[in-house]
Design a protein around this motif. Structure first.
Motif, short mmCIF file in Angstrom:
data_model
loop_
_atom_site.label_atom_id
_atom_site.label_comp_id
_atom_site.label_asym_id
_atom_site.label_seq_id
_atom_site.Cartn_x
_atom_site.Cartn_y
_atom_site.Cartn_z
N ALA A 253 -11.71 -7.67 -11.21
CA ALA A 253 -11.06 -6.50 -10.62
C ALA A 253 -12.09 -5.56 -9.99
O ALA A 253 -11.77 -4.81 -9.06
N GLU A 254 -13.33 -5.61 -10.49
CA GLU A 254 -14.38 -4.76 -9.93
C GLU A 254 -14.64 -5.11 -8.47
O GLU A 254 -15.09 -4.27 -7.69
N ASP A 255 -14.36 -6.37 -8.11
CA ASP A 255 -14.59 -6.80 -6.73
C ASP A 255 -13.43 -6.46 -5.81
O ASP A 255 -13.50 -6.69 -4.60
N MET A 256 -12.34 -5.92 -6.38
CA MET A 256 -11.15 -5.64 -5.59
C MET A 256 -11.44 -4.67 -4.45
O MET A 256 -11.01 -4.86 -3.32
N SER A 257 -12.21 -3.59 -4.75
CA SER A 257 -12.48 -2.60 -3.71
C SER A 257 -13.29 -3.20 -2.57
O SER A 257 -13.09 -2.87 -1.40
N ALA A 258 -14.21 -4.12 -2.92
CA ALA A 258 -15.05 -4.73 -1.88
C ALA A 258 -14.24 -5.65 -0.99
O ALA A 258 -14.51 -5.78 0.21
N SER A 259 -13.23 -6.32 -1.55
CA SER A 259 -12.45 -7.28 -0.78
C SER A 259 -11.08 -6.74 -0.36
O SER A 259 -10.27 -7.47 0.20
N GLU A 260 -10.84 -5.46 -0.64
CA GLU A 260 -9.51 -4.90 -0.39
C GLU A 260 -9.11 -5.01 1.08
O GLU A 260 -7.98 -5.39 1.39
N GLU A 261 -10.01 -4.68 1.98
CA GLU A 261 -9.67 -4.71 3.40
C GLU A 261 -9.37 -6.13 3.84
O GLU A 261 -8.43 -6.37 4.62
N ASP A 262 -10.13 -7.10 3.32
CA ASP A 262 -9.87 -8.50 3.64
C ASP A 262 -8.48 -8.92 3.17
O ASP A 262 -7.76 -9.64 3.87
N THR A 263 -8.13 -8.48 1.97
CA THR A 263 -6.82 -8.84 1.42
C THR A 263 -5.70 -8.21 2.23
O THR A 263 -4.69 -8.86 2.52
N ARG A 264 -5.87 -6.95 2.57
CA ARG A 264 -4.84 -6.29 3.39
C ARG A 264 -4.70 -6.97 4.75
O ARG A 264 -3.60 -7.11 5.27
N GLN A 265 -5.83 -7.41 5.28
CA GLN A 265 -5.79 -8.12 6.56
C GLN A 265 -5.02 -9.44 6.42
O GLN A 265 -4.20 -9.79 7.27
N LEU A 266 -5.27 -10.15 5.31
CA LEU A 266 -4.56 -11.41 5.08
C LEU A 266 -3.06 -11.16 4.91
O LEU A 266 -2.24 -11.92 5.44
N ILE A 267 -2.69 -10.11 4.19
CA ILE A 267 -1.27 -9.78 4.03
C ILE A 267 -0.62 -9.54 5.39
O ILE A 267 0.49 -10.02 5.68
N GLY A 268 -1.32 -8.79 6.25
CA GLY A 268 -0.79 -8.53 7.59
C GLY A 268 -0.66 -9.80 8.41
O GLY A 268 0.33 -9.98 9.13
N VAL A 269 -1.63 -10.70 8.28
CA VAL A 269 -1.59 -11.97 9.02
C VAL A 269 -0.41 -12.82 8.55
O VAL A 269 0.31 -13.42 9.36
N VAL A 270 -0.20 -12.88 7.24
CA VAL A 270 0.90 -13.70 6.70
C VAL A 270 2.25 -13.13 7.11
O VAL A 270 3.19 -13.88 7.38
#
Length: 222
Positions: A109-126
Motif C-alpha cells: 500500500a505504501e507504493d499506492m501513492s507512487a503508482s496512483e496516477e498510473d492506476t487512474r490512467q489505466l481506469i480511464g483507458v479501460v
C-alpha cells in the motif's frame, strides 16, 4: 552481495524501467486516440525503443497497456515475506502467516501513492476501451497464481493447499474492494486506511466461533 547478483539486479531494474516506459506510452496514446488510433511504431517512438524491443516485452498493444505481471510486487518485498516463515516446520502453516500477510499488504500500500496516477490512467483507458477488461482478468489470474506459489513456498506446502488458496482469495478480494473505494468519486480516505478497515472486518468475521454443522441428521431425513 556478489558481482553477479548486483549485475542481475541492475539488469532486472533496467528491464522493469523499459516495461514501465512502454506501458506508460501505450496508455497515454490509448487515452488520447483510442486503441485503434495509433500504431506500435508510435509507442516505440514515445518510449524511445525499437520495434524489436517492444515485441521482446509485449506481444500486442493490449498487453502493453495492461502491463507485466512481474511488475506487480517487488521481489525484495516478497522475499522478505517468504523469509518470515523460516522458523516454522515445513508443511505446517506458520502462526504468523495472517500477521505477515497484513504487513505485506501494508508494504504494498505504501507504493499506492507512487503508482496512483498510473492506476487512474489505466481506469480511464479501460472505461474508453472496455474490451481490455478480459486482458486485466487474465493478468490478475497470473498474479494471483504467482502469489499462491510464493505463500506456498514460505509455508512449505503445495500451492493448492486450502489455507494458501484462502489467503490468496481473501487478500485479493480485500485489495480489490479497497482499491475500488479508494478510486471512487468523492473518496477522501487513504488507501491504507480503507485496506485496514476491510482487513479488520474480515478478521472479526473469521474470529467468531465455528463448529462444523452436523449434517448426518439431515441426510437421514432426505
Amino acid at each position: 552481495m556478489t558481482d553477479s547478483a548486483t549485475s542481475d539486479g541492475l539488469r532486472e531494474r533496467k528491464r522493469a524501467a523499459t516495461r514501465s516506459a512502454i506501458t506508460s506510452a501505450a496508455r497515454t496514446l490509448t487515452a488520447e486516440r483510442g486503441l485503434n488510433g495509433y500504431t506500435v511504431e508510435e509507442v516505440c517512438e514515445a518510449a524511445g525503443i525499437s520495434r524489436r524491443t517492444f515485441f521482446n516485452y509485449f506481444p500486442t498493444k493490449e498487453d502493453a497497456i495492461i502491463g507485466h505481471a512481474d511488475d506487480d510486487i517487488p521481489s525484495d518485498i516478497i522475499e522478505e515475506f517468504v523469509a518470515g516463515g523460516a522458523g516454522s516446520p515445513a508443511g505446517q502453516i506458520s502462526p504468523t502467516l495472517f500477521r505477515d500477510l497484513v504487513t505485506l499488504s501494508l508494504r504494498l500500500a505504501e507504493d499506492m501513492s507512487a503508482s496512483e496516477e498510473d492506476t487512474r490512467q489505466l481506469i480511464g483507458v479501460v472505461r474508453k476501451e472496455p474490451q481490455l477488461i478480459l486482458r486485466i482478468i487474465g493478468v490478475t489470474e497470473q498474479r494471483e497464481a504467482q502469489f499462491a506459489r510464493d505463500v506456498a513456498r514460505r509455508e512449505g506446502v503445495a500451492a493448492d493447499h486450502p489455507v494458501v488458496q484462502m489467503a490468496v482469495v481473501l487478500l485479493s478480494t480485500i485489495a480489490r474492494k479497497s482499491s475500488m473505494a479508494y478510486f471512487s468519486d468523492g473518496n477522501t480516505r487513504s488507501y491504507p486506511d480503507l485496506l485496514l478497515e476491510n482487513i479488520s472486518a474480515a478478521s472479526v468475521l473469521f474470529s467468531q466461533p465455528f463448529n462444523t454443522p452436523d449434517t448426518t441428521a439431515a441426510e437421514g431425513q432426505s
